[in-house]
Design a protein around this motif. Structure first.
Motif, PDB file in Angstrom:
ATOM      1  N   THR A   1      49.667  23.898  44.590  1.00  0.00           N
ATOM      2  CA  THR A   1      50.301  24.270  46.746  1.00  0.00           C
ATOM      3  C   THR A   1      49.580  24.915  47.348  1.00  0.00           C
ATOM      4  O   THR A   1      49.376  24.752  48.431  1.00  0.00           O
ATOM      5  CB  THR A   1      51.891  23.756  46.717  1.00  0.00           C
ATOM      6  N   LYS A   2      48.816  26.168  45.701  1.00  0.00           N
ATOM      7  CA  LYS A   2      48.203  26.535  46.610  1.00  0.00           C
ATOM      8  C   LYS A   2      47.750  27.701  45.508  1.00  0.00           C
ATOM      9  O   LYS A   2      47.752  27.414  44.831  1.00  0.00           O
ATOM     10  CB  LYS A   2      49.613  27.587  47.634  1.00  0.00           C
ATOM     11  N   PHE A   3      46.024  27.905  46.246  1.00  0.00           N
ATOM     12  CA  PHE A   3      44.905  28.856  45.525  1.00  0.00           C
ATOM     13  C   PHE A   3      44.976  30.199  45.734  1.00  0.00           C
ATOM     14  O   PHE A   3      45.408  30.540  47.175  1.00  0.00           O
ATOM     15  CB  PHE A   3      43.484  28.477  45.263  1.00  0.00           C
ATOM     16  N   ASN A   4      44.977  31.576  45.283  1.00  0.00           N
ATOM     17  CA  ASN A   4      45.320  32.731  45.300  1.00  0.00           C
ATOM     18  C   ASN A   4      44.106  32.873  45.080  1.00  0.00           C
ATOM     19  O   ASN A   4      43.754  33.253  43.997  1.00  0.00           O
ATOM     20  CB  ASN A   4      46.272  33.191  45.121  1.00  0.00           C
TER      21      ASN A   4
ATOM     22  N   SER B   1      45.344  33.041  40.778  1.00  0.00           N
ATOM     23  CA  SER B   1      46.508  32.529  40.163  1.00  0.00           C
ATOM     24  C   SER B   1      46.174  31.491  41.546  1.00  0.00           C
ATOM     25  O   SER B   1      45.555  30.835  42.258  1.00  0.00           O
ATOM     26  CB  SER B   1      47.843  33.244  40.999  1.00  0.00           C
ATOM     27  N   ILE B   2      47.526  30.137  40.910  1.00  0.00           N
ATOM     28  CA  ILE B   2      47.352  29.023  40.910  1.00  0.00           C
ATOM     29  C   ILE B   2      49.041  28.557  41.312  1.00  0.00           C
ATOM     30  O   ILE B   2      49.835  28.850  40.631  1.00  0.00           O
ATOM     31  CB  ILE B   2      47.289  27.903  40.376  1.00  0.00           C
TER      32      ILE B   2
ATOM     33  N   VAL C   1      55.298  26.043  39.843  1.00  0.00           N
ATOM     34  CA  VAL C   1      55.340  26.940  37.867  1.00  0.00           C
ATOM     35  C   VAL C   1      53.732  27.930  38.659  1.00  0.00           C
ATOM     36  O   VAL C   1      52.870  26.781  39.236  1.00  0.00           O
ATOM     37  CB  VAL C   1      55.016  25.603  37.066  1.00  0.00           C
ATOM     38  N   LYS C   2      53.601  29.141  38.388  1.00  0.00           N
ATOM     39  CA  LYS C   2      53.053  29.672  39.282  1.00  0.00           C
ATOM     40  C   LYS C   2      51.914  30.133  37.653  1.00  0.00           C
ATOM     41  O   LYS C   2      52.639  30.223  36.687  1.00  0.00           O
ATOM     42  CB  LYS C   2      52.910  31.149  39.626  1.00  0.00           C
ATOM     43  N   LEU C   3      50.945  29.742  37.181  1.00  0.00           N
ATOM     44  CA  LEU C   3      50.008  30.153  36.572  1.00  0.00           C
ATOM     45  C   LEU C   3      48.825  30.954  36.998  1.00  0.00           C
ATOM     46  O   LEU C   3      48.279  31.189  38.141  1.00  0.00           O
ATOM     47  CB  LEU C   3      48.678  28.846  36.158  1.00  0.00           C
ATOM     48  N   SER C   4      48.930  32.086  35.989  1.00  0.00           N
ATOM     49  CA  SER C   4      48.131  33.936  36.584  1.00  0.00           C
ATOM     50  C   SER C   4      47.083  32.994  35.351  1.00  0.00           C
ATOM     51  O   SER C   4      46.721  32.870  34.166  1.00  0.00           O
ATOM     52  CB  SER C   4      48.752  34.861  35.894  1.00  0.00           C
ATOM     53  N   LEU C   5      45.503  33.599  36.413  1.00  0.00           N
ATOM     54  CA  LEU C   5      44.370  33.471  35.687  1.00  0.00           C
ATOM     55  C   LEU C   5      44.029  34.544  34.886  1.00  0.00           C
ATOM     56  O   LEU C   5      43.873  35.354  35.663  1.00  0.00           O
ATOM     57  CB  LEU C   5      43.282  32.480  36.872  1.00  0.00           C
TER      58      LEU C   5
ATOM     59  N   CYS D   1      32.201  25.173  35.127  1.00  0.00           N
ATOM     60  CA  CYS D   1      33.538  26.603  35.664  1.00  0.00           C
ATOM     61  C   CYS D   1      34.527  26.616  34.107  1.00  0.00           C
ATOM     62  O   CYS D   1      34.914  25.081  33.735  1.00  0.00           O
ATOM     63  CB  CYS D   1      33.841  26.138  36.677  1.00  0.00           C
ATOM     64  N   GLY D   2      35.058  27.475  33.933  1.00  0.00           N
ATOM     65  CA  GLY D   2      35.848  27.529  33.003  1.00  0.00           C
ATOM     66  C   GLY D   2      36.778  28.542  33.032  1.00  0.00           C
ATOM     67  O   GLY D   2      36.609  29.918  34.246  1.00  0.00           O
ATOM     68  N   ALA D   3      37.709  29.096  33.019  1.00  0.00           N
ATOM     69  CA  ALA D   3      39.612  29.152  32.971  1.00  0.00           C
ATOM     70  C   ALA D   3      40.514  29.272  32.081  1.00  0.00           C
ATOM     71  O   ALA D   3      40.266  28.416  31.515  1.00  0.00           O
ATOM     72  CB  ALA D   3      40.041  29.026  34.182  1.00  0.00           C
ATOM     73  N   ASP D   4      40.977  30.872  31.763  1.00  0.00           N
ATOM     74  CA  ASP D   4      42.245  30.360  31.138  1.00  0.00           C
ATOM     75  C   ASP D   4      43.336  31.466  31.912  1.00  0.00           C
ATOM     76  O   ASP D   4      43.460  31.687  32.387  1.00  0.00           O
ATOM     77  CB  ASP D   4      41.687  31.591  30.177  1.00  0.00           C
ATOM     78  N   ALA D   5      44.679  30.442  31.105  1.00  0.00           N
ATOM     79  CA  ALA D   5      45.006  30.633  32.649  1.00  0.00           C
ATOM     80  C   ALA D   5      46.937  30.817  31.770  1.00  0.00           C
ATOM     81  O   ALA D   5      47.290  30.143  30.782  1.00  0.00           O
ATOM     82  CB  ALA D   5      45.616  28.986  33.607  1.00  0.00           C
ATOM     83  N   GLU D   6      48.109  31.818  32.468  1.00  0.00           N
ATOM     84  CA  GLU D   6      48.985  31.577  31.825  1.00  0.00           C
ATOM     85  C   GLU D   6      50.047  31.479  33.115  1.00  0.00           C
ATOM     86  O   GLU D   6      50.653  31.404  33.105  1.00  0.00           O
ATOM     87  CB  GLU D   6      49.056  33.159  31.284  1.00  0.00           C
TER      88      GLU D   6
END
Lengths: 273, 196
Positions: free
Chosen positions: B114-117, B125-126, B139-143, B159-164
């Motif tokens: 719903t939102k990219f921060n 975060s997403i 649910v909020k995912l922190s990159l 592009c690559g990312a690690d999210a938690e």
């Protein structure tokens, strides 16, 4: 105390048995004795799953169907001739509809040929169980013995191949039927009625279908189950005391139940994805 | 002369419009996995993952916005206990059954953002909605990392990312085994994606 309430044996066996006894003792001379089985079932649902219906999963639909048929049994006591063909047909249709409703979301993911076979099999299984239930409905001791064995077999088979939650519901069914059998053995057989067999048969049917549809239980493990009621009614002992009839019915009903458990034991893991 | 000046102005602005355009990336399912960790009996953590994840990411670094749309087949859950030699039902079979992911009834779980921060130019975060077992919860995912660049061998842009993130499985109706099997589940997701 908290740890005790979290114990699966307490959730599925001990507390549902106590709940069923609390209902069965005052109802032991009425035609509503079967509500004790519903009490055991609802006790297990409360302790294991809760009554949150935000997402209507197949398991939640099973709970709703069990409650609906228990209520229908009570209504039928006041309205229906037990042997009316129309009521029997309507009940069969309602049971099959409940089964298809519970399986509906699973069916939407199947290809059409598989869906037709699965739907037909589900309906046939429900009708076979209901036919057996009708056979024992005239004898409350036999009906309770059948429900006891059905609950035990589904508790075991579901645990082997499908879902521990389904197994707990099966064990609760057995616990409730055990309480009903106990009050009849310790006193006198209850009058005939709709409540004892109807909801137990429906819940047993749905537990079996869900164990196959959502778990790794092969479909042919269902085949011996409808024979449980037929086997329970085999001994012609209507003049004997309730404890004797109960012991005979359970002993005979255990045979097809043991076959179903054996099939599940040797094959359940083979259906893994 | 004024027309020439206008054309020249537009020609100078054109490259900036390219950087401002949203870019769609397709998730590489071979290099993207959602992993999870859950405490078992209060003793140790069980690690697991889903073997397949598909979806698209739309990223507009100029406007600092984006969308994420991901599908995960629940039957691909794997915790290292896929089949037992003695034929007894394995843990992964149990996870696919009605007690946990109920894969027959809910074959997919989805995450829609719903939102990219952004923090400056860095995606931090997403926020989004996870739908699992028919229940949708935010649910909020922190990159912990986010990078775009060239693949060292193929030279393709990627592009690559690690999210938690953390969820409570009971929020989604998955109540079996709580608290012996913890309610809280830690999510660790690695994603690689290529422009569509």
């Amino acid at each position: 105390m908290g740890d005790l309430l979290l114990n699966p044996a307490v959730q599925a066996g001990v507390l549902p048995f106590v709940a069923a006894l609390i209902v069965a003792v005052p109802m032991r001379k009425t035609r509503h004795l079967g509500l004790a089985v519903a009490a055991a079932f609802l006790c297990a649902v409360y302790l294991t799953m809760g009554f949150d219906f935000e997402s209507l999963t197949s398991l939640k639909k099973l709970v709703l169907a069990g409650v609906a048929f228990a209520a229908a049994g009570v209504l039928l006591e006041y309205t229906a001739q037990p042997q009316s063909l129309m009521h029997r047909v309507l009940l069969a249709a309602a049971t099959c509809a409940a089964a298809l409703w519970a399986l509906q979301r699973i069916f939407t993911h199947l290809d059409m040929p598989v869906l037709v076979v699965a739907g037909t099999g589900a309906v046939a299984y429900c009708l076979a169980l209901l036919a057996g239930g009708e056979r024992v409905a005239q004898d409350p001791v036999c009906a309770a013995a059948t429900a006891l064995v059905l609950g035990l077999v589904w508790g075991t088979v579901a645990l082997l191949g499908a879902s521990a939650q389904l197994a707990q519901l099966g064990i609760a069914l057995a616990a409730g039927a055990g309480a009903v059998l106990l009050v009849q053995v310790c006193g006198a057989a209850a009058p005939r009625g709709w409540t004892l067999g109807l909801s137990a048969q429906v819940v047993a049917a749905l537990v079996g279908l869900l164990a196959v549809a959502t778990g790794s239980l092969p479909w042919f493990c269902l085949l011996p189950i409808p024979l449980v009621a037929w086997a329970a009614r085999l001994p012609a002992a209507s003049s004997k005391p309730p404890w004797y009839r109960a012991a005979l019915s359970v002993s005979c009903a255990i045979v097809p139940a043991a076959l179903a458990v054996a099939l599940a034991w040797f094959t359940a893991g083979d259906r893994a994805a | 002369m004024s027309i020439c000046r206008s054309i020249a102005t537009l020609a100078c602005l054109a490259p900036l419009s390219v950087f401002a355009a949203p870019q769609t990336y397709v998730i590489d399912p071979i290099h993207s996995f959602p992993n999870f960790r859950i405490n078992h009996l209060g003793m140790a953590s069980i690690m697991g993952r889903f073997e397949k994840m598909t979806g698209k990411i739309v990223l507009d670094t100029g406007a600092r916005t984006g969308t994420l749309d991901v599908k995960i087949p629940t039957a691909t859950v794997s915790t290292g206990d896929g089949k037992r030699a003695d034929g007894v039902r394995s843990r992964d079979d149990h996870l696919r059954a009605a007690d946990f992911f109920n894969s027959a009834e809910f074959p997919e779980m989805t995450y829609k953002s719903t939102k990219f921060n952004f923090n400056g130019d860095v995606l931090e975060s997403i926020e989004g909605n996870l739908t699992l077992l028919g229940v949708t919860r935010p649910v909020k995912l922190s990159l912990s990392s986010f990078k775009c660049g060239q693949h060292p061998f193929s030279k393709k842009t990627m592009c690559g990312a690690d999210a938690e993130g953390t969820i409570k499985r009971t929020d989604f109706g998955m109540k079996f085994g709580v608290p012996a099997i913890a309610d809280e589940v830690k999510l660790m997701i690695g994603v690689e994606a290529y422009p569509e």
